[in-house]
Scaffold this motif. Structure first.
Motif, PDB file in Angstrom:
ATOM      1  N   TYR A 170      -2.053  -1.667  -2.277  1.00  0.00           N
ATOM      2  CA  TYR A 170      -2.413  -2.364  -3.514  1.00  0.00           C
ATOM      3  C   TYR A 170      -3.115  -1.374  -4.412  1.00  0.00           C
ATOM      4  N   THR A 211      -9.102 -10.409   1.997  1.00  0.00           N
ATOM      5  CA  THR A 211      -8.113 -11.360   2.481  1.00  0.00           C
ATOM      6  C   THR A 211      -8.824 -12.708   2.545  1.00  0.00           C
ATOM      7  N   LYS A 266      -6.192  -0.241  -2.070  1.00  0.00           N
ATOM      8  CA  LYS A 266      -6.353  -0.877  -0.760  1.00  0.00           C
ATOM      9  C   LYS A 266      -5.067  -0.656   0.026  1.00  0.00           C
ATOM     10  N   GLN A 270       0.478  -3.646   8.663  1.00  0.00           N
ATOM     11  CA  GLN A 270       0.797  -5.061   8.823  1.00  0.00           C
ATOM     12  C   GLN A 270       1.781  -5.206   9.983  1.00  0.00           C
TER      13      GLN A 270
HETATM   14  O1  LIG Z   1      -3.545  -7.914   1.676  1.00  0.00           O
HETATM   15  C1  LIG Z   1      -4.071  -8.805   2.306  1.00  0.00           C
HETATM   16  O2  LIG Z   1      -5.286  -8.864   2.440  1.00  0.00           O
HETATM   17  C2  LIG Z   1      -3.221  -9.880   2.902  1.00  0.00           C
HETATM   18  C3  LIG Z   1      -1.793  -9.472   3.068  1.00  0.00           C
HETATM   19  C4  LIG Z   1      -0.938 -10.582   3.542  1.00  0.00           C
HETATM   20  O3  LIG Z   1      -1.349 -11.689   3.625  1.00  0.00           O
HETATM   21  C5  LIG Z   1       0.470 -10.340   3.949  1.00  0.00           C
HETATM   22  O4  LIG Z   1       0.939  -9.216   3.821  1.00  0.00           O
HETATM   23  O5  LIG Z   1       1.136 -11.280   4.416  1.00  0.00           O
END
Ligand SMILES: O=C(O)CCC(=O)C(=O)O
Ligand SMILES: [Fe+2]
Length: 314
Positions: A170, A211, A266, A270
């Motif tokens: 981000y 988040t 950020k 994931q």
């Molecule tokens: O960036 C975040 O804090 C959450 C990311 C998220 O919820 C996702 O990638 O599904």
């Protein structure tokens, strides 16, 4: 509007302190209101415990057994594991990645052979208003040994139950609006439902970029006297773990969440765990769960982690 400084009478009345009035995490449970697990407790002793643990979470030993997620049963001695929210469970693991592991994972963004950048990341949310403005890279399984080995050791699941590892960036102003991580019925044929979300913050973020869970509370009130929403601040190496569906694959709507607008860069890793073995698309080119398993196994050996359980899809 009036400023509620205390919890509604009905809720306060239902707070139980346990038999000895000893303050533990159980003291925060409001019966019949599972998601308001972290309200400001009515009892002075419990307020002390609450204040002490808010933000950094409670030690797993304070979580009543019935609120320990099935995937974590018997695994509560993991270093850095903390409870942020009991029901639905939201847990963090501080120091899940070392600084070096954060850097090596983040550096994959610069490696076009190992990471594939997607213009439009896959979001499955049923909510039409969902929007994501961040950038996502898909990482080859064999290039994410730190993530796969640590995730397999934490959750006790084989590498082939995980979806393609991802890297998300981000930039200031970018965000991911309210959404569910559970996938729609049309996609369940591959691996079944997503039963756990594991994300690792790869850098410290001072402001913004939390988040946030829309319907969960972290205790205390904001400036308007409203209960504070549970929001996890990105901290380098910290993992966030929650469960978009229960162990049987029934989606848990209480886990609606968002990546709040970033004010500074950020980065997150994931990873989603499925109920059953998941077949990756061949992206990025040459991605291979078997090689990923071997790499994770070597990493686990080097760092003395419990090795991943054997692949099921063999
Ligand atoms: O960036 C975040 O804090 C959450 C990311 C998220 O919820 C996702 O990638 O599904
Ligand atoms: Fe999400």
């Amino acid at each position: 509007t009036p400023r509620p400084t205390r919890w509604p009478r009905s809720a306060r009345g239902a707070i139980s302190m346990g038999s000895k009035g000893k303050s533990s995490f159980a003291a925060y449970t409001i019966s019949g209101k599972g998601s308001d697990i972290f309200p400001l407790p009515a009892h002075r002793a419990a307020i002390q415990v609450h204040k002490k643990h808010k933000g950094a979470g409670c030690p797993p030993s304070k979580a009543p057994a019935e609120h320990v997620p099935p995937l974590l049963r018997g695994r509560l001695d993991a270093r850095g594991l903390r409870v942020l929210h009991l029901d639905p469970p939201v847990w963090i693991v501080d120091g899940f990645f070392s600084a070096e592991e954060c850097e090596s994972y983040r550096a994959l963004a610069e490696d076009a052979q190992r990471a594939l950048r997607l213009e439009q990341s896959a979001t499955f949310s049923a909510s039409t208003a969902t929007a994501r403005t961040s950038a996502t890279w898909f990482i080859r399984y064999q290039d994410a040994p730190q993530l796969l080995a640590r995730a397999a050791a934490l959750l006790g699941r084989p590498v082939d139950h995980f979806e393609e590892p991802q890297l998300v960036r981000y930039e200031p102003g970018q965000r991911f609006t309210w959404h569910y991580d559970a996938i729609p019925p049309s996609m369940l044929a591959n691996g079944g439902q997503r039963i756990a979300t594991l994300l690792v913050y790869l850098n410290d973020v001072e402001t913004g970029g939390c988040t946030a869970f829309r319907d969960l509370r972290e205790g205390g009130t904001d400036g308007d006297g409203q209960p504070k929403r549970l929001a996890v601040q990105p901290k380098k190496g910290r993992a966030l773990l929650f469960f978009p569906s229960d162990a049987d694959g029934a989606p848990d709507e209480r886990t609606l969440h968002a990546g709040e607008p970033a004010k500074e860069d950020k980065w997150i890793a994931q990873l989603w765990l499925h109920e059953k073995p998941y077949t990756p698309a061949n992206l990025p080119m040459g991605t291979c769960q078997r090689e990923g398993d071997a790499a994770a196994r070597a990493f686990a050996k080097e760092w003395q982690l419990e090795p991943p359980p054997p692949l099921i899809s063999e």
